[in-house]
Design an enzyme around this catalytic site. Structure first.
Site, mmCIF file in Angstrom:
data_model
loop_
_atom_site.group_PDB
_atom_site.id
_atom_site.type_symbol
_atom_site.label_atom_id
_atom_site.label_comp_id
_atom_site.label_asym_id
_atom_site.label_seq_id
_atom_site.Cartn_x
_atom_site.Cartn_y
_atom_site.Cartn_z
ATOM 1 N N GLY A 111 24.195 -102.304 -51.156
ATOM 2 C CA GLY A 111 24.436 -100.918 -50.780
ATOM 3 C C GLY A 111 25.893 -100.636 -50.476
ATOM 4 N N CYS A 112 26.668 -101.635 -50.060
ATOM 5 C CA CYS A 112 28.073 -101.377 -49.739
ATOM 6 C C CYS A 112 29.010 -101.939 -50.799
ATOM 7 C CB CYS A 112 28.419 -101.963 -48.366
ATOM 8 S SG CYS A 112 28.217 -103.735 -48.229
ATOM 9 N N GLY A 113 28.476 -102.179 -51.989
ATOM 10 C CA GLY A 113 29.374 -102.527 -53.095
ATOM 11 C C GLY A 113 29.591 -104.010 -53.294
ATOM 12 N N CYS A 115 29.199 -106.731 -51.343
ATOM 13 C CA CYS A 115 29.938 -107.453 -50.319
ATOM 14 C C CYS A 115 28.964 -108.391 -49.617
ATOM 15 C CB CYS A 115 30.555 -106.489 -49.316
ATOM 16 S SG CYS A 115 29.350 -105.470 -48.454
#
Length: 275
Positions: A111-113, A115
């Protein structure tokens, strides 16, 4: 915007040559958002050619390790929407627990790319060892790539479509799939072969693209011993191919190619000259 499900369409254009304008048209590849869903939840949305979507759904499921064999899917349905297509898949009960655990592990990082440690592990995950003992003379690489070029029906029209194919000595091309996305083409190939019950053990995968690490991972899961590609590989793709035992041939032309890993599968017919 209305949905178009033809993989190649013709659109108007104007050619300009030495200041002369000529109205005409050109065949262009179509790309469509394709949502891949499992048990009612969306797993990924890919831009793909709107063709062979059943093969895409099955091949993606296999190459991503969501299922181990075609029986892992109980059903599949292609649903057309105004803005794209949905490949609805339902998992066998034995696969559902592992899939839900994987979704929970990926939810935050993805969801945060991409990470976090979990997502890095997903990106460079361990693949099975390739055991096929296929050996080919150098002439077979050139012959196979010529077969691939001749079989690219959609690309002859649009000139912007990738292909992935399975080639076998004595039989030539077993199957070919084309798509605007190189990963999609390989997933579609994997799905078509699994659906037909074809083994990749004594065969070679042909690619019209560069070889990134994902392409090596997908080919290894298919069990294919040799990849031959028109373009070059990435350094990570070479390392992963070496680790899993896959022979990686790239920069393949009519009269030359380069072997990056496990050259024992390419027969040496002449002297080896060191640079």
């Amino acid at each position: 915007m209305s949905l178009n499900l033809e993989p190649v369409i013709r659109l108007p254009q104007t050619s300009v040559d030495n200041g002369v304008f000529v109205a005409g048209e050109r065949a262009l590849p179509e790309e469509t958002p394709v949502a891949l869903t499992y048990n009612g939840s969306t797993h990924a949305v890919m831009m793909a050619s709107p063709a062979d979507l059943e093969d895409f759904g099955l091949g993606f499921s296999l190459s991503e390790g969501i299922i181990a064999d075609p029986e892992g899917l109980t059903s599949m349905e292609i649903v057309e929407h105004d803005l794209g297509c949905e490949v609805r898949m339902w998992l066998q009960e034995t696969c559902r627990g592992a899939y839900q655990s994987r979704r929970r592990a990926m939810a935050g990082p993805v969801g945060c790319g991409l990470c976090g440690v979990e997502s890095l592990a997903e990106a460079v995950q361990t693949v099975p060892k390739v055991l096929g003992a296929l050996q080919l003379p150098p002439s077979a690489i050139a012959a196979a790539m010529a077969d691939l070029s001749n079989a690219q029906r959609l690309n002859r029209e649009a000139r912007a479509i990738h292909a992935a194919a399975l080639w076998r000595p004595g039989q030539g091309l077993i199957a070919i799939r084309e798509d605007v996305g190189r990963h999609n083409a390989l997933d579609k190939l994997a799905g078509s072969l699994a659906r037909a019950g074809e083994s990749c053990f004594a065969s070679m995968v042909l690619l019209t693209s560069r070889v990134s690490v994902e392409m090596v991972q997908k080919a290894a899961r298919m069990g294919v011993p040799i990849i031959a590609a028109i373009s070059a590989p990435t350094a990570l793709a070479v390392r992963v191919a070496d680790e899993c035992g896959l022979t990686l041939v790239a920069v393949a032309r009519e009269d030359s190619f380069e072997v990056f890993t496990h050259p024992k599968r390419i027969q040496r017919l002449g002297a080896c000259i060191s640079a």
